[in-house]
Design a protein around this motif. Structure first.
Motif, PDB file in Angstrom:
ATOM      1  N   LYS A  71      -0.981  -2.174   7.275  1.00 40.64           N
ATOM      2  CA  LYS A  71       0.443  -2.504   7.337  1.00 40.64           C
ATOM      3  C   LYS A  71       0.688  -3.801   8.093  1.00 40.64           C
ATOM      4  CE  LYS A  71       1.955   2.293   7.132  1.00 40.64           C
ATOM      5  NZ  LYS A  71       2.580   3.399   7.890  1.00 40.64           N
ATOM      6  N   ILE A  72      -0.029  -3.977   9.190  1.00 43.89           N
ATOM      7  CA  ILE A  72       0.165  -5.193   9.992  1.00 43.89           C
ATOM      8  C   ILE A  72      -0.232  -6.425   9.188  1.00 43.89           C
ATOM      9  CG2 ILE A  72      -0.659  -6.432  12.018  1.00 43.89           C
ATOM     10  CD1 ILE A  72      -0.906  -3.735  13.423  1.00 43.89           C
ATOM     11  N   TYR A  94      -8.186  16.270  13.580  1.00 38.84           N
ATOM     12  CA  TYR A  94      -7.616  15.236  14.450  1.00 38.84           C
ATOM     13  C   TYR A  94      -8.363  13.913  14.287  1.00 38.84           C
ATOM     14  CZ  TYR A  94      -6.485  12.669  18.700  1.00 38.84           C
ATOM     15  OH  TYR A  94      -6.119  11.691  19.582  1.00 38.84           O
ATOM     16  N   VAL A  95      -9.695  13.979  14.230  1.00 39.85           N
ATOM     17  CA  VAL A  95     -10.483  12.755  14.055  1.00 39.85           C
ATOM     18  C   VAL A  95     -10.167  12.097  12.711  1.00 39.85           C
ATOM     19  CG1 VAL A  95     -12.826  11.851  13.822  1.00 39.85           C
ATOM     20  CG2 VAL A  95     -12.328  13.557  15.572  1.00 39.85           C
ATOM     21  N   LEU A  96     -10.050  12.912  11.653  1.00 38.81           N
ATOM     22  CA  LEU A  96      -9.742  12.372  10.329  1.00 38.81           C
ATOM     23  C   LEU A  96      -8.359  11.724  10.301  1.00 38.81           C
ATOM     24  CD1 LEU A  96     -11.085  15.262   8.059  1.00 38.81           C
ATOM     25  CD2 LEU A  96     -12.108  13.002   8.375  1.00 38.81           C
ATOM     26  N   VAL A  97      -7.368  12.405  10.868  1.00 37.17           N
ATOM     27  CA  VAL A  97      -6.004  11.866  10.859  1.00 37.17           C
ATOM     28  C   VAL A  97      -5.915  10.608  11.704  1.00 37.17           C
ATOM     29  CG1 VAL A  97      -3.622  12.349  11.533  1.00 37.17           C
ATOM     30  CG2 VAL A  97      -4.974  14.121  10.427  1.00 37.17           C
ATOM     31  N   LYS A  98      -6.578  10.612  12.844  1.00 39.24           N
ATOM     32  CA  LYS A  98      -6.555   9.445  13.722  1.00 39.24           C
ATOM     33  C   LYS A  98      -7.200   8.245  13.041  1.00 39.24           C
ATOM     34  CE  LYS A  98      -5.605   7.803  17.868  1.00 39.24           C
ATOM     35  NZ  LYS A  98      -4.218   7.758  18.399  1.00 39.24           N
ATOM     36  N   HIS A  99      -8.323   8.453  12.385  1.00 39.32           N
ATOM     37  CA  HIS A  99      -9.006   7.356  11.691  1.00 39.32           C
ATOM     38  C   HIS A  99      -8.153   6.832  10.538  1.00 39.32           C
ATOM     39  CE1 HIS A  99     -12.259   4.993   9.952  1.00 39.32           C
ATOM     40  NE2 HIS A  99     -12.051   5.604   8.786  1.00 39.32           N
ATOM     41  N   LYS A 100      -7.575   7.739   9.772  1.00 38.16           N
ATOM     42  CA  LYS A 100      -6.739   7.317   8.654  1.00 38.16           C
ATOM     43  C   LYS A 100      -5.498   6.592   9.142  1.00 38.16           C
ATOM     44  CE  LYS A 100      -4.418   9.117   4.541  1.00 38.16           C
ATOM     45  NZ  LYS A 100      -4.109  10.350   3.742  1.00 38.16           N
ATOM     46  N   SER A 141      -5.137   4.829  11.951  1.00 42.11           N
ATOM     47  CA  SER A 141      -5.517   3.505  12.442  1.00 42.11           C
ATOM     48  C   SER A 141      -5.766   2.551  11.285  1.00 42.11           C
ATOM     49  CB  SER A 141      -6.764   3.618  13.316  1.00 42.11           C
ATOM     50  OG  SER A 141      -6.547   4.460  14.413  1.00 42.11           O
ATOM     51  N   LYS A 142      -6.398   3.057  10.239  1.00 42.57           N
ATOM     52  CA  LYS A 142      -6.680   2.227   9.071  1.00 42.57           C
ATOM     53  C   LYS A 142      -5.383   1.824   8.372  1.00 42.57           C
ATOM     54  CE  LYS A 142      -9.511   2.158   4.880  1.00 42.57           C
ATOM     55  NZ  LYS A 142     -10.458   2.943   4.038  1.00 42.57           N
ATOM     56  N   SER A 162       0.857  -1.192   0.000  1.00 41.22           N
ATOM     57  CA  SER A 162       0.000   0.000   0.000  1.00 41.22           C
ATOM     58  C   SER A 162       0.885   1.231   0.000  1.00 41.22           C
ATOM     59  CB  SER A 162      -0.920   0.000   1.225  1.00 41.22           C
ATOM     60  OG  SER A 162      -1.668   1.176   1.273  1.00 41.22           O
ATOM     61  N   VAL A 163       1.013   1.878  -1.155  1.00 40.60           N
ATOM     62  CA  VAL A 163       1.854   3.061  -1.287  1.00 40.60           C
ATOM     63  C   VAL A 163       0.992   4.213  -1.756  1.00 40.60           C
ATOM     64  CG1 VAL A 163       3.881   4.047  -2.411  1.00 40.60           C
ATOM     65  CG2 VAL A 163       3.823   1.600  -1.863  1.00 40.60           C
ATOM     66  N   GLU A 164       1.156   5.388  -1.145  1.00 41.17           N
ATOM     67  CA  GLU A 164       0.383   6.564  -1.554  1.00 41.17           C
ATOM     68  C   GLU A 164       0.838   7.003  -2.933  1.00 41.17           C
ATOM     69  OE1 GLU A 164      -0.622  11.036   0.084  1.00 41.17           O
ATOM     70  OE2 GLU A 164       0.925   9.803   1.016  1.00 41.17           O
ATOM     71  N   LYS A 165      -0.112   7.199  -3.813  1.00 37.61           N
ATOM     72  CA  LYS A 165       0.205   7.574  -5.172  1.00 37.61           C
ATOM     73  C   LYS A 165       0.736   9.002  -5.217  1.00 37.61           C
ATOM     74  CE  LYS A 165      -3.288   4.575  -7.283  1.00 37.61           C
ATOM     75  NZ  LYS A 165      -4.464   4.529  -8.169  1.00 37.61           N
ATOM     76  N   VAL A 166       1.789   9.199  -5.959  1.00 33.83           N
ATOM     77  CA  VAL A 166       2.374  10.517  -6.111  1.00 33.83           C
ATOM     78  C   VAL A 166       1.605  11.266  -7.169  1.00 33.83           C
ATOM     79  CG1 VAL A 166       4.475  11.786  -6.677  1.00 33.83           C
ATOM     80  CG2 VAL A 166       4.617   9.608  -5.436  1.00 33.83           C
ATOM     81  N   GLY A 167       1.356  12.540  -6.923  1.00 36.00           N
ATOM     82  CA  GLY A 167       0.572  13.328  -7.848  1.00 36.00           C
ATOM     83  C   GLY A 167       1.211  13.404  -9.223  1.00 36.00           C
TER      84      GLY A 167
END
Length: 418
Positions: free
Chosen positions: A354-355, A340-346, A348-349, A17-22
């Motif tokens: 990754k695990i 903060y809620v958005l970053v925390k949820h992302k 955790s996901k 899972s790699v974030e796509k570069v723009g």
């Protein structure tokens, strides 16, 4: 061992899972795609909202706080400007440097940055809130806030309604001009008028020698407790300026981290445009209309014939002004909590993904190693296990310490991308 793991990653690209570069934004299609990525990034949109409300707060304080000191606390224009100039920008600069030191010292991740911004906006809101209740009452002004004792006392003077040259009567009431107070004579010293005498509209008081002449002094009457409040208000605003500047470094570093590499320049440009269009440009217009709505008496300049407010309703001025300022600071805090809620949820996901990926990858590496006929390769291959503390430990066989002398620890943080 490393070669086997790399071959496994190449054979199973869907597991990584790699974030796509723009994509490059040189073309119109690339620009539209980049804007679409930014507009669908909820963390970015939340940050834009927080920047807009923060800029709206700063616009109101920097541009109009000296005017508040002048209207509400009776300070002269020069004293109000000098007082805020000594604490405004310097205290914001101190807060910004303190925020930079915290970022340098602790190097927080994205969640830590949002926490710092939220704490900054929360403290700013708490420090600004008391301003709603700290101020002087509107002075008594004959014909505006209090009635004349005799409505015909100055009728023969034919006073111009647009003249505003206030004087303070010996009865403690402010009059719009000497003409409106019915004054007939003046007391001069060295060719300059010191006060007005024989004012028919000023109430007579036997205990006051000045009132025997129905006299008055130049300028509006002062409220007794305003000089004491000035120091307190300046001290509170100095602390609020420090806390408001505290979030600036964390905010802009966070803005750089939440967008893709190819979209950073465009994301910053859009952020500055939005802040200017929604805060810096309409802010002064909005605050100006807000102050005009609390005006009690309009007058005109003799030279330019332009209108200006001569007398404000102090209670309305204070509550409307700081009501908007407190709301802007509070809205910034709410936006930071949403981020903060958005970053925390992302986060955790991502950690969960990754695990699962690491467990599957290590299992396949172990299977490939066990099926390898080379005995030396089998004996030197490590078993990678994830401990409960969130670290991946490379445990080598003790009998081969000469080949792999040290156990390697790879920290898995919330911001690490596989």
């Amino acid at each position: 061992m490393l070669q086997i793991f790399l071959r496994h990653s190449e054979n199973h690209p869907s597991d990584v899972s790699v974030e796509k570069v723009g994509a490059p934004t040189a073309t119109a299609e690339g620009l539209i795609a980049a804007i679409k990525r930014l507009m669908t990034n909820f963390e970015y949109l939340g940050m834009l909202s927080m920047l807009v409300f923060s800029a709206f707060y700063i616009t109101g304080i920097i541009n109009y706080f000296p005017k508040f000191l002048e209207v509400q606390l009776g300070a002269s224009p020069s004293k109000a400007d000098m007082s805020y100039g000594a604490i405004g920008i310097p205290c914001i600069a101190v807060g910004t440097m303190l925020g930079s030191y915290i970022m340098k010292r602790h190097n927080p991740n994205k969640i830590g940055m949002v926490k710092l911004a939220a704490a900054s906006h929360f403290c700013t809101t708490l420090l600004t809130l008391p301003m709603l209740f700290m101020g002087c009452k509107t002075i008594d002004i004959a014909g505006v806030t209090v009635p004349y004792s005799d409505s015909t006392c100055s009728s023969s003077c034919h006073c111009d309604a647009n003249i505003f040259s206030p004087i303070c009567g010996s009865d403690g009431i402010t009059y719009l001009s000497p003409c409106h107070a019915g004054c007939k004579n003046t007391f001069q010293l060295d060719g300059q008028i010191q006060n007005y005498t024989e004012c028919s509209c000023i109430n007579f008081d036997d205990s006051n020698m000045n009132s025997l002449l129905h006299g008055s002094s130049l300028g509006s009457c002062k409220t007794s407790n305003c000089s004491d409040l000035l120091i307190i208000v300046l001290a509170i605003q100095a602390l609020a300026s420090v806390t408001s500047g505290l979030s600036a470094p964390a905010t802009y570093v966070f803005l750089m981290r939440i967008v893709n590499t190819g979209d950073k320049a465009l994301g910053i440009g859009i952020a500055f445009i939005v802040v200017r269009l929604l805060a810096w440009i309409p802010g002064p217009i909005f605050y100006g209309k807000l102050f005009d709505s609390s005006c009690l008496y309009w007058t005109f300049s003799k030279c330019s014939q332009t209108g200006y407010c001569g007398i404000y309703d102090c209670d309305a001025y204070r509550t409307r002004y700081f009501g908007v300022v407190v709301f802007a600071s509070f809205a910034s805090w709410i936006c930071s909590l949403c981020i903060y809620v958005l970053v925390k949820h992302k986060s955790s996901k991502q950690n969960k993904t990754k695990i699962e990926f690491e467990k599957d990858s290590f299992k396949r590496v172990e299977e490939v190693t066990l099926n390898t006929p080379d005995c030396t390769m089998q004996s030197q291959t490590s078993q990678l296990l994830r401990t409960e503390s969130g670290k991946i430990i490379d445990r080598s066989d003790t009998e081969h310490e000469d080949h792999l002398p040290n156990a390697k620890e790879i920290n898995v943080t919330e911001d690490t991308e596989v």
